[in-house]
Design a protein around this motif. Structure first.
Motif, PDB file in Angstrom:
ATOM      1  N   TYR A   1     -24.701  -5.080  -4.537  1.00  0.00           N
ATOM      2  CA  TYR A   1     -23.408  -4.661  -4.430  1.00  0.00           C
ATOM      3  C   TYR A   1     -22.532  -4.389  -5.827  1.00  0.00           C
ATOM      4  N   PHE A   2     -23.392  -4.341  -7.107  1.00  0.00           N
ATOM      5  CA  PHE A   2     -22.937  -3.705  -8.196  1.00  0.00           C
ATOM      6  C   PHE A   2     -23.680  -2.379  -8.337  1.00  0.00           C
ATOM      7  N   ALA A   3     -23.931  -1.513  -7.635  1.00  0.00           N
ATOM      8  CA  ALA A   3     -24.911  -0.586  -7.506  1.00  0.00           C
ATOM      9  C   ALA A   3     -24.742   0.518  -8.519  1.00  0.00           C
ATOM     10  N   GLY A   4     -23.416   0.779  -9.143  1.00  0.00           N
ATOM     11  CA  GLY A   4     -23.450   1.825 -10.393  1.00  0.00           C
ATOM     12  C   GLY A   4     -24.087   2.906  -9.826  1.00  0.00           C
ATOM     13  N   SER A   5     -25.085   3.406 -10.733  1.00  0.00           N
ATOM     14  CA  SER A   5     -25.638   4.736 -10.427  1.00  0.00           C
ATOM     15  C   SER A   5     -26.617   4.900  -9.304  1.00  0.00           C
ATOM     16  N   GLY A   6     -26.852   3.783  -8.830  1.00  0.00           N
ATOM     17  CA  GLY A   6     -27.787   3.543  -7.441  1.00  0.00           C
ATOM     18  C   GLY A   6     -29.313   3.523  -7.833  1.00  0.00           C
ATOM     19  N   THR A   7     -29.408   2.954  -8.936  1.00  0.00           N
ATOM     20  CA  THR A   7     -30.847   2.664  -9.271  1.00  0.00           C
ATOM     21  C   THR A   7     -31.811   1.783  -8.020  1.00  0.00           C
ATOM     22  N   THR A   8     -31.162   0.849  -7.331  1.00  0.00           N
ATOM     23  CA  THR A   8     -31.714   0.054  -6.353  1.00  0.00           C
ATOM     24  C   THR A   8     -32.097   1.049  -5.357  1.00  0.00           C
TER      25      THR A   8
ATOM     26  N   LEU B   1     -28.589  -7.819  -8.351  1.00  0.00           N
ATOM     27  CA  LEU B   1     -27.302  -7.579  -8.821  1.00  0.00           C
ATOM     28  C   LEU B   1     -27.519  -7.312 -10.499  1.00  0.00           C
ATOM     29  N   ASP B   2     -26.539  -6.552 -10.714  1.00  0.00           N
ATOM     30  CA  ASP B   2     -26.317  -5.941 -12.343  1.00  0.00           C
ATOM     31  C   ASP B   2     -24.929  -6.157 -12.610  1.00  0.00           C
ATOM     32  N   PRO B   3     -24.298  -7.049 -12.722  1.00  0.00           N
ATOM     33  CA  PRO B   3     -22.811  -7.278 -12.790  1.00  0.00           C
ATOM     34  C   PRO B   3     -22.350  -7.029 -14.364  1.00  0.00           C
TER      35      PRO B   3
ATOM     36  N   THR C   1     -20.399   0.099  -4.428  1.00  0.00           N
ATOM     37  CA  THR C   1     -19.783  -0.037  -5.864  1.00  0.00           C
ATOM     38  C   THR C   1     -18.399   0.583  -5.746  1.00  0.00           C
ATOM     39  N   ASN C   2     -17.739  -0.017  -6.594  1.00  0.00           N
ATOM     40  CA  ASN C   2     -16.305   0.684  -6.664  1.00  0.00           C
ATOM     41  C   ASN C   2     -16.468   2.171  -7.388  1.00  0.00           C
ATOM     42  N   ASN C   3     -15.350   2.708  -7.495  1.00  0.00           N
ATOM     43  CA  ASN C   3     -15.460   4.255  -7.526  1.00  0.00           C
ATOM     44  C   ASN C   3     -14.892   4.251  -9.210  1.00  0.00           C
TER      45      ASN C   3
ATOM     46  N   GLY D   1     -15.968   0.979  -2.625  1.00  0.00           N
ATOM     47  CA  GLY D   1     -15.030  -0.245  -2.458  1.00  0.00           C
ATOM     48  C   GLY D   1     -15.117  -1.283  -3.545  1.00  0.00           C
ATOM     49  N   ASP D   2     -14.090  -2.250  -3.392  1.00  0.00           N
ATOM     50  CA  ASP D   2     -14.476  -3.327  -4.268  1.00  0.00           C
ATOM     51  C   ASP D   2     -15.451  -4.100  -3.290  1.00  0.00           C
ATOM     52  N   ASN D   3     -16.647  -4.816  -4.045  1.00  0.00           N
ATOM     53  CA  ASN D   3     -17.428  -5.327  -3.312  1.00  0.00           C
ATOM     54  C   ASN D   3     -16.952  -6.888  -2.909  1.00  0.00           C
ATOM     55  N   TYR D   4     -15.934  -7.283  -3.145  1.00  0.00           N
ATOM     56  CA  TYR D   4     -15.573  -8.496  -2.475  1.00  0.00           C
ATOM     57  C   TYR D   4     -15.224  -8.250  -0.955  1.00  0.00           C
TER      58      TYR D   4
ATOM     59  N   SER E   1     -14.851 -16.931 -12.114  1.00  0.00           N
ATOM     60  CA  SER E   1     -13.904 -16.891 -10.686  1.00  0.00           C
ATOM     61  C   SER E   1     -14.696 -15.565  -9.836  1.00  0.00           C
ATOM     62  N   TYR E   2     -14.771 -14.515 -10.882  1.00  0.00           N
ATOM     63  CA  TYR E   2     -15.241 -13.369  -9.918  1.00  0.00           C
ATOM     64  C   TYR E   2     -16.535 -13.335  -9.579  1.00  0.00           C
ATOM     65  N   MET E   3     -17.736 -13.936 -10.196  1.00  0.00           N
ATOM     66  CA  MET E   3     -18.854 -13.946  -9.738  1.00  0.00           C
ATOM     67  C   MET E   3     -19.024 -14.985  -8.553  1.00  0.00           C
TER      68      MET E   3
ATOM     69  N   ALA F   1     -24.455  10.683 -17.422  1.00  0.00           N
ATOM     70  CA  ALA F   1     -23.430  10.449 -16.205  1.00  0.00           C
ATOM     71  C   ALA F   1     -23.116   9.184 -16.246  1.00  0.00           C
ATOM     72  N   PHE F   2     -23.890   8.249 -16.653  1.00  0.00           N
ATOM     73  CA  PHE F   2     -23.497   6.731 -16.493  1.00  0.00           C
ATOM     74  C   PHE F   2     -24.503   5.996 -17.797  1.00  0.00           C
ATOM     75  N   LEU F   3     -23.626   5.198 -18.366  1.00  0.00           N
ATOM     76  CA  LEU F   3     -24.178   4.985 -19.692  1.00  0.00           C
ATOM     77  C   LEU F   3     -25.188   3.508 -19.541  1.00  0.00           C
ATOM     78  N   SER F   4     -24.969   2.755 -18.496  1.00  0.00           N
ATOM     79  CA  SER F   4     -25.689   1.656 -18.471  1.00  0.00           C
ATOM     80  C   SER F   4     -26.814   1.382 -17.041  1.00  0.00           C
ATOM     81  N   PRO F   5     -27.308   2.387 -16.997  1.00  0.00           N
ATOM     82  CA  PRO F   5     -28.267   2.176 -15.564  1.00  0.00           C
ATOM     83  C   PRO F   5     -29.608   1.229 -16.105  1.00  0.00           C
ATOM     84  N   LYS F   6     -30.263   0.807 -15.005  1.00  0.00           N
ATOM     85  CA  LYS F   6     -31.373   0.127 -15.136  1.00  0.00           C
ATOM     86  C   LYS F   6     -32.528   1.063 -14.960  1.00  0.00           C
ATOM     87  N   PRO F   7     -33.807   0.822 -15.390  1.00  0.00           N
ATOM     88  CA  PRO F   7     -34.863   1.652 -15.119  1.00  0.00           C
ATOM     89  C   PRO F   7     -35.374   1.408 -13.536  1.00  0.00           C
TER      90      PRO F   7
HETATM   91  C1  LIG Z   1     -23.766  -2.631 -14.966  1.00  0.00           C
HETATM   92  S1  LIG Z   1     -23.254  -1.598 -13.529  1.00  0.00           S
HETATM   93  C2  LIG Z   1     -24.696  -1.593 -12.752  1.00  0.00           C
HETATM   94  C3  LIG Z   1     -25.608  -0.692 -13.169  1.00  0.00           C
HETATM   95  C4  LIG Z   1     -26.821  -0.260 -12.160  1.00  0.00           C
HETATM   96  N1  LIG Z   1     -27.665  -1.441 -11.968  1.00  0.00           N
HETATM   97  C5  LIG Z   1     -27.662   0.911 -12.403  1.00  0.00           C
HETATM   98  O1  LIG Z   1     -28.710   1.029 -12.461  1.00  0.00           O
HETATM   99  O2  LIG Z   1     -26.912   1.957 -12.317  1.00  0.00           O
HETATM  100  C6  LIG Z   1     -22.095  -2.482 -12.548  1.00  0.00           C
HETATM  101  C7  LIG Z   1     -21.419  -1.412 -11.842  1.00  0.00           C
HETATM  102  O3  LIG Z   1     -20.677  -2.374 -10.733  1.00  0.00           O
HETATM  103  C8  LIG Z   1     -19.449  -1.593 -10.460  1.00  0.00           C
HETATM  104  N2  LIG Z   1     -18.319  -2.638 -10.285  1.00  0.00           N
HETATM  105  C9  LIG Z   1     -17.981  -3.766 -11.181  1.00  0.00           C
HETATM  106  N3  LIG Z   1     -17.060  -4.549 -10.516  1.00  0.00           N
HETATM  107  C10 LIG Z   1     -17.099  -4.184  -9.212  1.00  0.00           C
HETATM  108  C11 LIG Z   1     -16.506  -4.712  -8.126  1.00  0.00           C
HETATM  109  N4  LIG Z   1     -15.669  -5.677  -8.126  1.00  0.00           N
HETATM  110  N5  LIG Z   1     -16.881  -4.084  -6.857  1.00  0.00           N
HETATM  111  C12 LIG Z   1     -17.528  -3.080  -6.737  1.00  0.00           C
HETATM  112  N6  LIG Z   1     -18.165  -2.539  -8.018  1.00  0.00           N
HETATM  113  C13 LIG Z   1     -18.082  -3.008  -9.039  1.00  0.00           C
HETATM  114  C14 LIG Z   1     -19.112  -1.131 -11.820  1.00  0.00           C
HETATM  115  O4  LIG Z   1     -18.204   0.289 -11.671  1.00  0.00           O
HETATM  116  C15 LIG Z   1     -20.377  -0.574 -12.288  1.00  0.00           C
HETATM  117  O5  LIG Z   1     -20.681   0.619 -11.815  1.00  0.00           O
END
Ligand SMILES: C[S@@+](CC[C@H](N)C(=O)[O-])C[C@H]1O[C@@H](n2cnc3c(N)ncnc32)[C@H](O)[C@@H]1O
Length: 542
Positions: free
Chosen positions: A358-365, A94-96, A386-388, A72-75, A125-127, A329-335
């Protein structure tokens, strides 16, 4: 704006003016918040968030606690967590979105591009909204790590100084994420980005340490009680100084090789010699110093430069994902190594820490927490959100965590053993916010998962008309009463249980109905719902 004519001000107006000016921010970051209001989708406007569990996505491999993944939306997720996890997070990573224009930072459902004059304002505003929410979740000893690049580094630093306090700034780490130079770069080939680190309260944290070398790097032991050691040269190369050092008293004459300089001051060397920690053997080019494992076992202060060779480059992150899912699967994961370094610093010694991303993306954390738990038999828990977007949660984050927990076959058909762990999967959902009796009742009906999450009790052990009792593997219990009609039956169950538990009781106002529980008052810790939840939401959604 023209300066007012203060000579015409009355005394009391002058006092008001001075008070106003004193209160005004003297320094910091300003952005156009008015024109960058965040609009959520129409169907969630005027609603309050709750969590709904997706039961068929639960993963269980042991009796330990659950990790949580929230889609869902992290807010909205952070708003729920403000009720369930206030002051309980040990570390947030966080990896926004970096707001580079080309990587799809969406705001009010539109991609923010480089031409957008409000691009920095929108990002701020968002951050800022989300950072304010996460601050309340951190423990006093909590740390927050935020990945960022040049695009928003300066803005983020000022924003964090404002939210967390300049005094709580710990470091801005430079991470070398690219090991090559890009020949097509017009100006500089960027090979680094940053991790900004703040404490919730610097005075509450102790020394920070990261693990030193592993014990295998200390191969010798003289059985003199000082333990394992390694031998290091006394000189360090690459300095164009010719240095001459005499152990004349001990008849060892050592002239540093050309271009070397000594690592230690003469006094230090003498003390080390007297302690038997300098050794020289015939045939060696120079004496060597004994370096003991015990002295670095508590770790070393973390450096502010993290090289990809130590914590992984971007390319390693792509490889790690390809090993479990697919390369694209995802273009910008962190190691994983980068997050593990953050974990080692923040919660290396705390084996029951709670970690939020709360910006989990591919779930590296999540992956990094599972690895660290496996290495030291820890029971740290993660909360990922993470959102979907492009199915990142359902098709990347969840399957990655599932495979890491349960094991998988990699692309070369090798079986990789699972690291173990338990996971619950939630989606954000909404109830009407207008405070009518009907809506309050609905919020209570929908709040079960939130209360279970808060109390960490998920196993339903009793349910009757209008009440439920849950417990967990540690023997804790939780009671929820959804309607007045459930009170008597609930009390009967409680008398059988014979222990004091937290009980959430439906009430249209702030009273927890103590008078109804007089006969079991020693067995209940009463909290009125939905009022305790609404109080948090009133502060957030004003
Ligand atoms: C830069 S990526 C994070 C990558 C992550 N660190 C990894 O290693 O895979 C940011 C992620 O945050 C998600 N995202 C962006 N805005 C969001 C929001 N408002 N609520 C939840 N997730 C959000 C995006 O879909 C994206 O997958």
């Amino acid at each position: 704006m023209a300066t007012p004519d203060y000579s015409k001000f009355s005394n009391s107006d002058l006092i008001k003016e001075i008070t106003k000016l004193r209160k005004r921010k003297k320094y910091g970051i300003v952005w156009d918040e008015e024109n960058t209001k965040e609009k959520f989708e129409k169907n969630v406007e005027g609603k309050l968030p709750v969590l709904k569990e997706v039961k068929n996505k639960e993963i269980t491999t042991s009796k330990n606690s659950f990790h949580f993944l929230i889609e869902g939306d992290n807010y909205h997720a952070l708003s729920v967590l403000n009720y369930t996890h206030n002051n309980s997070i040990d570390m947030a990573y966080l990896d926004p979105p970096y707001n580079r224009g080309n990587e799809g930072f969406r705001y009010n459902d539109k991609i923010v591009d480089e031409e957008d004059p409000y691009r920095h304002s929108k990002w701020l505003s968002y951050m800022s909204k989300r950072l304010r929410l996460v601050k309340a979740l951190l423990k006093r000893t909590g740390l927050i790590f935020i990945s960022i690049d040049d695009n928003e580094f300066a803005q983020l630093k000022l924003l964090c100084d404002e939210i967390f306090g300049e005094n709580n700034f710990l470091a801005s780490v430079t991470w070398r994420q690219l090991h090559t130079v890009k020949n097509n770069a017009t100006y500089f080939s960027k090979s680094t980005e940053y991790v900004l680190i703040y404490a919730k309260n610097l005075k509450s944290i102790g020394k920070l340490r990261q693990p030193a070398d592993k014990s295998e790097a200390y191969p010798y032991d003289d059985n003199d009680g000082k333990g394992q050691y390694k031998l290091d040269p006394l000189s360090a190369r690459n300095k164009n100084i010719e240095y001459e050092f005499y152990f004349n008293k001990w008849k060892i004459k050592w002239k540093a090789p050309k271009g070397s300089y000594p690592r230690y001051a003469e006094d230090t060397l003498r003390q080390m010699y007297e302690a038997g920690e300098i050794v020289y053997k015939k045939g060696w080019k120079e004496p060597k110093a004994k370096r003991y494992l015990a002295r670095v076992q508590e770790g070393v202060p973390p450096s502010t430069f993290w090289d990809g060779t130590e914590v992984g480059f971007n390319a390693n992150a792509t490889g790690e994902l390809a090993e479990i899912l697919t390369r694209d699967a995802f273009l910008s994961p962190k190691p994983v190594g980068l997050i593990k370094r953050c974990l080692e610093i923040a919660v290396g010694k705390n084996k029951t820490a709670t970690i939020l991303d709360y910006f989990a993306g591919s779930g590296t954390t999540g992956h990094a927490v599972l690895e660290l738990n496996k290495e030291d038999n820890g029971n740290r828990r993660f909360i990922l959100c993470t959102n979907n977007e492009n199915n990142i949660c359902t098709d990347v984050c969840y399957p990655r965590i599932q495979r890491v927990i349960q094991g998988y076959t990699n692309p070369t058909r090798k079986k990789v053993k699972g690291l173990g762990g338990n996971l619950k999967y939630f989606r954000t959902d909404f109830v009407d916010s207008e405070p009518t009796d009907k809506n309050k009742k609905k919020l209570v009906e929908q709040s079960t998962e939130m209360l279970c999450l808060k109390e960490n009790c998920f196993d339903e052990v009793k349910f009757g008309k209008h009440f439920k009792i849950f417990n967990n593997h540690n023997g804790a219990h939780l009671g929820i009463i959804y309607d007045d009609d459930g009170i008597e039956n609930f009390k009967n169950e409680l008398k059988k249980l014979k222990k004091k538990i937290n009980v959430y009781v439906f009430s249209l106002d702030e009273s927890a109905r103590e008078e109804e529980f007089e006969d079991v008052i020693d067995l209940v810790n009463l909290k009125p719902i939905p009022e305790v939840i609404l109080n948090v939401y009133r502060r957030i959604f004003r």
